[in-house]
Enzyme design. Structure first.
Site, PDB file in Angstrom:
ATOM      1  N   CYS A   1       0.791  -1.215   0.000  1.00  0.00           N
ATOM      2  CA  CYS A   1       0.000   0.000   0.000  1.00  0.00           C
ATOM      3  C   CYS A   1       0.834   1.281   0.000  1.00  0.00           C
ATOM      4  O   CYS A   1       1.481   1.592  -0.977  1.00  0.00           O
ATOM      5  CB  CYS A   1      -0.987  -0.042   1.156  1.00  0.00           C
ATOM      6  SG  CYS A   1      -2.469   0.900   0.837  1.00  0.00           S
TER       7      CYS A   1
ATOM      8  N   HIS B   1      -3.124  -5.688   2.633  1.00  0.00           N
ATOM      9  CA  HIS B   1      -2.772  -5.730   4.059  1.00  0.00           C
ATOM     10  C   HIS B   1      -3.420  -6.995   4.625  1.00  0.00           C
ATOM     11  O   HIS B   1      -3.869  -7.854   3.909  1.00  0.00           O
ATOM     12  CB  HIS B   1      -3.427  -4.541   4.771  1.00  0.00           C
ATOM     13  CG  HIS B   1      -2.862  -3.209   4.466  1.00  0.00           C
ATOM     14  ND1 HIS B   1      -1.698  -2.752   5.029  1.00  0.00           N
ATOM     15  CD2 HIS B   1      -3.322  -2.190   3.687  1.00  0.00           C
ATOM     16  CE1 HIS B   1      -1.482  -1.504   4.602  1.00  0.00           C
ATOM     17  NE2 HIS B   1      -2.451  -1.157   3.817  1.00  0.00           N
TER      18      HIS B   1
HETATM   19  N1  GLN Z   1      -2.191   6.810   2.115  1.00  0.00           N
HETATM   20  C1  GLN Z   1      -2.303   5.882   1.047  1.00  0.00           C
HETATM   21  C2  GLN Z   1      -3.686   5.833   0.435  1.00  0.00           C
HETATM   22  O1  GLN Z   1      -4.565   6.265   1.000  1.00  0.00           O
HETATM   23  C3  GLN Z   1      -1.893   4.481   1.529  1.00  0.00           C
HETATM   24  C4  GLN Z   1      -2.849   3.927   2.534  1.00  0.00           C
HETATM   25  C5  GLN Z   1      -2.322   2.611   3.157  1.00  0.00           C
HETATM   26  O2  GLN Z   1      -1.122   2.345   3.247  1.00  0.00           O
HETATM   27  N2  GLN Z   1      -3.243   1.767   3.645  1.00  0.00           N
HETATM   28  O3  GLN Z   1      -3.878   5.329  -0.592  1.00  0.00           O
END
Ligand code: GLN
Length: 256
Positions: free
Chosen positions: A106, A207
């Site tokens: 992510c 995740h």
């Molecule tokens: N901030 C990034 C987004 O919103 C990554 C979010 C995350 O790592 N879950 O896409």
């Protein structure tokens, strides 16, 4: 799960895991990926260790076999992207070219690309280790993800996880998708692709954490990393619990 005899590697074989920004880029159970790599190496009689690579100059990145880079909200990404460029980029590029494996999830995945642009238009330049760009939208993509992986010989061929992101990621010519989306939004909610695989670097929105329920991907990373020194063949483990969890999520995703 129990101890399994080691393939043909001497018990003292080390496996060094490099954890990028564990204090800031670590959400939705990302730490579970570190624990999985550690345990699956230990169960093969390897000697695993974790090196935490926080902000600032980082020594010994050349010794790392598998790098892990977790996720983070825009705020956390803003705190580390300069540091990534200044203190980690060159060593990461060299290590990946030398055969070290990189798994990024992510927010980490986004910053290994050319840039991440927030929904407010703020751009965080990435390090261009992978040929992808990310631009956030207003609507977050949240939920189970199931993909059919493009990694040859991965068994099972599915990978499962949980996504929560505003970023829409688009692959350039040098990057292949990690898989085809069977369930969920994936990279951008439109091209049915999830993640990216480019050389020794894997990026994904999954995740959950990812590796506990996808032990086959953990072994893929460990085996490839060891191939720099030994033949990397890993003795089988009893993964019935992990694969039962994998199967359960697959079924649940199909029901929803
Ligand atoms: N901030 C990034 C987004 O919103 C990554 C979010 C995350 O790592 N879950 O896409």
């Amino acid at each position: 799960m129990g101890a399994a005899i080691l393939g043909n590697m001497s018990g003292s074989e080390k496996l060094t895991i490099g954890w990028l920004y564990p204090d800031l880029m670590n959400m939705y159970g990302d730490r579970g990926n570190i624990l999985t790599l550690l345990k699956r190496a230990e169960w093969r009689g390897l000697t695993p260790n974790v090196v935490e690579l926080g902000r600032g100059p980082a020594a010994n990145m050349e010794d790392v076999d598998v790098f892990f880079f977790g996720g983070g909200q825009d705020r956390e990404q803003a705190l580390i992207y300069d540091d990534l460029k200044q203190f980690k980029r060159e060593s990461l590029q060299k290590a990946a070219a030398d055969g070290a494996q990189v798994l990024a999830v992510c927010g980490g995945y986004q910053l290994l690309g050319h840039y991440y642009q927030t929904a407010d238009g703020e751009r965080y330049n990435g390090i261009g280790l992978i040929d992808v760009i990310t631009e956030a939208g207003r609507k977050r993509f949240i939920g189970d993800v199931v993909i059919e992986s493009t990694i040859e010989g991965l068994n099972p061929s599915t990978l499962i996880g949980f996504e929560n992101h505003s970023g829409r990621t688009f692959l350039g010519a040098k990057a292949e998708p990690l898989g085809k989306v069977l369930k969920g939004k994936g990279n951008n909610g439109s091209d049915r692709r999830e993640g990216c695989i480019q050389g020794n670097v894997i990026g994904t929105y999954m995740h959950g954490s990812l590796l506990p329920k996808n032990p086959h991907l953990a072994d893929y990373l460990i085996s490839r990393a060891l191939k720099r020194r030994v033949d990397g063949a890993l003795s089988p483990l009893d993964d019935s619990a992990e694969l039962a969890a994998h199967g359960w999520i697959l079924q649940r995703a199909q029901r929803r």
